[in-house]
Design a protein around this motif. Sequence first.
Motif, PDB file in Angstrom:
ATOM      1  N   GLU A 255     -31.107-100.545 -69.688  1.00 52.55           N
ATOM      2  CA  GLU A 255     -32.002 -99.681 -70.462  1.00 52.55           C
ATOM      3  C   GLU A 255     -33.465-100.125 -70.376  1.00 52.55           C
ATOM      4  OE1 GLU A 255     -32.942 -99.615 -75.157  1.00 52.55           O
ATOM      5  OE2 GLU A 255     -30.840 -99.268 -74.640  1.00 52.55           O
ATOM      6  N   VAL A 256     -33.694-101.417 -70.455  1.00 57.97           N
ATOM      7  CA  VAL A 256     -35.062-101.935 -70.424  1.00 57.97           C
ATOM      8  C   VAL A 256     -35.700-101.676 -69.061  1.00 57.97           C
ATOM      9  CG1 VAL A 256     -36.449-104.050 -70.516  1.00 57.97           C
ATOM     10  CG2 VAL A 256     -34.644-103.667 -72.200  1.00 57.97           C
ATOM     11  N   GLU A 257     -34.935-101.865 -67.994  1.00 54.57           N
ATOM     12  CA  GLU A 257     -35.475-101.649 -66.657  1.00 54.57           C
ATOM     13  C   GLU A 257     -35.789-100.177 -66.421  1.00 54.57           C
ATOM     14  OE1 GLU A 257     -32.649-103.314 -63.987  1.00 54.57           O
ATOM     15  OE2 GLU A 257     -33.184-105.399 -64.460  1.00 54.57           O
ATOM     16  N   LEU A 258     -34.918 -99.289 -66.890  1.00 56.80           N
ATOM     17  CA  LEU A 258     -35.183 -97.854 -66.730  1.00 56.80           C
ATOM     18  C   LEU A 258     -36.393 -97.439 -67.551  1.00 56.80           C
ATOM     19  CD1 LEU A 258     -34.437 -95.123 -65.540  1.00 56.80           C
ATOM     20  CD2 LEU A 258     -32.864 -94.785 -67.465  1.00 56.80           C
ATOM     21  N   ALA A 259     -36.513 -97.944 -68.774  1.00 61.92           N
ATOM     22  CA  ALA A 259     -37.673 -97.614 -69.606  1.00 61.92           C
ATOM     23  C   ALA A 259     -38.966 -98.065 -68.925  1.00 61.92           C
ATOM     24  CB  ALA A 259     -37.538 -98.260 -70.980  1.00 61.92           C
ATOM     25  N   ALA A 260     -38.950 -99.251 -68.360  1.00 63.40           N
ATOM     26  CA  ALA A 260     -40.142 -99.754 -67.668  1.00 63.40           C
ATOM     27  C   ALA A 260     -40.481 -98.874 -66.475  1.00 63.40           C
ATOM     28  CB  ALA A 260     -39.919-101.197 -67.229  1.00 63.40           C
ATOM     29  N   ALA A 261     -39.452 -98.399 -65.773  1.00 66.63           N
ATOM     30  CA  ALA A 261     -39.691 -97.554 -64.610  1.00 66.63           C
ATOM     31  C   ALA A 261     -40.281 -96.205 -65.005  1.00 66.63           C
ATOM     32  CB  ALA A 261     -38.386 -97.350 -63.840  1.00 66.63           C
ATOM     33  N   VAL A 262     -39.706 -95.553 -66.022  1.00 63.17           N
ATOM     34  CA  VAL A 262     -40.221 -94.237 -66.387  1.00 63.17           C
ATOM     35  C   VAL A 262     -41.612 -94.345 -67.019  1.00 63.17           C
ATOM     36  CG1 VAL A 262     -37.916 -93.244 -66.623  1.00 63.17           C
ATOM     37  CG2 VAL A 262     -39.049 -94.166 -68.634  1.00 63.17           C
ATOM     38  N   GLN A 263     -41.879 -95.454 -67.696  1.00 58.89           N
ATOM     39  CA  GLN A 263     -43.221 -95.669 -68.232  1.00 58.89           C
ATOM     40  C   GLN A 263     -44.239 -95.799 -67.092  1.00 58.89           C
ATOM     41  OE1 GLN A 263     -44.779 -95.454 -71.071  1.00 58.89           O
ATOM     42  NE2 GLN A 263     -45.429 -97.420 -71.886  1.00 58.89           N
ATOM     43  N   ALA A 264     -43.905 -96.609 -66.092  1.00 63.19           N
ATOM     44  CA  ALA A 264     -44.802 -96.784 -64.946  1.00 63.19           C
ATOM     45  C   ALA A 264     -44.968 -95.484 -64.177  1.00 63.19           C
ATOM     46  CB  ALA A 264     -44.263 -97.885 -64.039  1.00 63.19           C
ATOM     47  N   ASN A 265     -43.892 -94.719 -64.059  1.00 63.99           N
ATOM     48  CA  ASN A 265     -43.971 -93.446 -63.348  1.00 63.99           C
ATOM     49  C   ASN A 265     -44.898 -92.471 -64.059  1.00 63.99           C
ATOM     50  OD1 ASN A 265     -42.140 -94.442 -61.509  1.00 63.99           O
ATOM     51  ND2 ASN A 265     -40.374 -93.427 -62.431  1.00 63.99           N
ATOM     52  N   ALA A 266     -44.785 -92.388 -65.384  1.00 64.11           N
ATOM     53  CA  ALA A 266     -45.656 -91.481 -66.139  1.00 64.11           C
ATOM     54  C   ALA A 266     -47.119 -91.876 -65.976  1.00 64.11           C
ATOM     55  CB  ALA A 266     -45.262 -91.470 -67.613  1.00 64.11           C
ATOM     56  N   ASP A 267     -47.394 -93.178 -66.042  1.00 66.13           N
ATOM     57  CA  ASP A 267     -48.774 -93.642 -65.852  1.00 66.13           C
ATOM     58  C   ASP A 267     -49.292 -93.241 -64.473  1.00 66.13           C
ATOM     59  OD1 ASP A 267     -49.293 -94.815 -68.326  1.00 66.13           O
ATOM     60  OD2 ASP A 267     -48.433 -96.736 -67.738  1.00 66.13           O
ATOM     61  N   ARG A 268     -48.439 -93.409 -63.463  1.00 63.23           N
ATOM     62  CA  ARG A 268     -48.863 -93.103 -62.090  1.00 63.23           C
ATOM     63  C   ARG A 268     -48.993 -91.597 -61.857  1.00 63.23           C
ATOM     64  NH1 ARG A 268     -44.473 -94.157 -59.753  1.00 63.23           N
ATOM     65  NH2 ARG A 268     -43.899 -92.052 -59.037  1.00 63.23           N
ATOM     66  N   VAL A 269     -47.966 -90.862 -62.245  1.00 71.39           N
ATOM     67  CA  VAL A 269     -47.925 -89.426 -61.965  1.00 71.39           C
ATOM     68  C   VAL A 269     -49.060 -88.687 -62.666  1.00 71.39           C
ATOM     69  CG1 VAL A 269     -46.596 -87.329 -62.435  1.00 71.39           C
ATOM     70  CG2 VAL A 269     -45.465 -89.333 -61.445  1.00 71.39           C
ATOM     71  N   PHE A 270     -49.263 -88.996 -63.940  1.00 70.30           N
ATOM     72  CA  PHE A 270     -50.259 -88.274 -64.729  1.00 70.30           C
ATOM     73  C   PHE A 270     -51.582 -89.028 -64.858  1.00 70.30           C
ATOM     74  CE2 PHE A 270     -46.065 -86.894 -66.429  1.00 70.30           C
ATOM     75  CZ  PHE A 270     -46.118 -85.581 -65.984  1.00 70.30           C
ATOM     76  N   ARG A 271     -51.672 -90.202 -64.224  1.00 73.38           N
ATOM     77  CA  ARG A 271     -52.896 -91.019 -64.233  1.00 73.38           C
ATOM     78  C   ARG A 271     -53.355 -91.299 -65.665  1.00 73.38           C
ATOM     79  NH1 ARG A 271     -55.831 -87.288 -59.611  1.00 73.38           N
ATOM     80  NH2 ARG A 271     -54.207 -87.562 -58.019  1.00 73.38           N
ATOM     81  N   LEU A 272     -52.413 -91.647 -66.501  1.00 68.30           N
ATOM     82  CA  LEU A 272     -52.717 -91.840 -67.918  1.00 68.30           C
ATOM     83  C   LEU A 272     -53.630 -93.025 -68.157  1.00 68.30           C
ATOM     84  CD1 LEU A 272     -49.247 -91.081 -69.551  1.00 68.30           C
ATOM     85  CD2 LEU A 272     -51.082 -89.500 -68.931  1.00 68.30           C
ATOM     86  N   LYS A 273     -53.557 -94.021 -67.302  1.00 66.30           N
ATOM     87  CA  LYS A 273     -54.393 -95.203 -67.490  1.00 66.30           C
ATOM     88  C   LYS A 273     -55.875 -94.889 -67.323  1.00 66.30           C
ATOM     89  CE  LYS A 273     -51.238 -98.456 -68.095  1.00 66.30           C
ATOM     90  NZ  LYS A 273     -51.116 -99.192 -69.363  1.00 66.30           N
ATOM     91  N   THR A 274     -56.197 -93.784 -66.641  1.00 64.16           N
ATOM     92  CA  THR A 274     -57.608 -93.445 -66.429  1.00 64.16           C
ATOM     93  C   THR A 274     -58.201 -92.671 -67.585  1.00 64.16           C
ATOM     94  OG1 THR A 274     -57.159 -91.328 -65.314  1.00 64.16           O
ATOM     95  CG2 THR A 274     -57.144 -93.313 -63.948  1.00 64.16           C
ATOM     96  N   VAL A 275     -57.347 -92.241 -68.530  1.00 59.11           N
ATOM     97  CA  VAL A 275     -57.811 -91.484 -69.693  1.00 59.11           C
ATOM     98  C   VAL A 275     -57.625 -92.389 -70.909  1.00 59.11           C
ATOM     99  CG1 VAL A 275     -57.609 -89.349 -70.993  1.00 59.11           C
ATOM    100  CG2 VAL A 275     -57.001 -89.392 -68.578  1.00 59.11           C
ATOM    101  N   THR A 276     -58.689 -92.964 -71.401  1.00 58.81           N
ATOM    102  CA  THR A 276     -58.595 -93.977 -72.437  1.00 58.81           C
ATOM    103  C   THR A 276     -58.981 -93.434 -73.805  1.00 58.81           C
ATOM    104  OG1 THR A 276     -60.872 -94.717 -72.169  1.00 58.81           O
ATOM    105  CG2 THR A 276     -59.229 -95.695 -70.715  1.00 58.81           C
ATOM    106  N   SER A 277     -58.746 -94.259 -74.817  1.00 55.08           N
ATOM    107  CA  SER A 277     -59.080 -93.842 -76.181  1.00 55.08           C
ATOM    108  C   SER A 277     -60.578 -93.635 -76.361  1.00 55.08           C
ATOM    109  CB  SER A 277     -58.575 -94.880 -77.182  1.00 55.08           C
ATOM    110  OG  SER A 277     -59.157 -96.140 -76.935  1.00 55.08           O
TER     111      SER A 277
END
Length: 285
Positions: A255-277
């Motif tokens: 479960e932890v490994e899958l959660a880490a993967a989908v979290q990283a995928n969302a950041d990459r796919v939607f470029r969430l890290k480039t949109v900050t608070s």
Amino acid sequence: MTPRKGERPPLPEPLEVSIVDAHTHLDACGAKDSAGVSTVVDRAESVGVTRVITVADDLDSARWAAEASTWDDRVFAAVALHPTRTSTFGDTEKAVLEELAAGERVVAVGETGLDYYWDYSPPDAQQEAFRWHIDLAKRIGKPLMIHDRDAHEDIARILDEEGAPETVVFHCFSGDAEFARRCVDAGYVLSFAGTVTFRNATTLREAASLVPSYQILVETDAPFLTPHPYRGRPNEPYCAAYTLRDLAQVRGENEVELAAAVQANADRVFRLKTVTSSDIGGRAR
């Protein structure tokens, strides 16, 4: 006492690694203003679903989603005209969506695609609108978020004919293992909702088991598609934790490994890290 069908499911145990709900509808979940948005996302964050993408299906919800993404730094938006709304799709709709899609916190063009289950929009109108959304996603360099209901072959054909954007996400993937392989081979990202937890969804669960870990996302499509064993009750972003856990079992993964993967995928796919608070001045409370 047996819970009433209209009650939300209980909060699950918090995830050890946080994830993103890659597709939800906060307005349909009852979040009408900034306070309502924060209340829904607070519940999600309490169990490890720390960010959400709220998705539009018509022009009013597109305007709302784009604005809501500026109220809370855990919220992002996707805008498009849902295929069932495309019987009327002209210059006015296109101009509004072009302007909204350019917004910094709008991270995808969606949901767009084809829906042959409901008889609300003629197939020709749906296909024309789908082609326009594909072009928009390519012009602005954002992911294309696809709604595909009973239309696998036409979706695949039109993506081939038009040339798919760099990033394509199949929201609430509903195909079988063969179609999943075709999508994976094409480089598309497959997002799984509560339907993958349904015990009668054998072919969908088979499809989910073969998707590479770098091409998978988890979503709720809330308030719809509440995961097992709460099917039929109102869904919310926090329920993505149930789907993540069930999906890990289906795939035979930790479960932890899958959660880490989908979290990283969302950041990459939607470029969430480039949109900050800092874009919105911090978290709304």
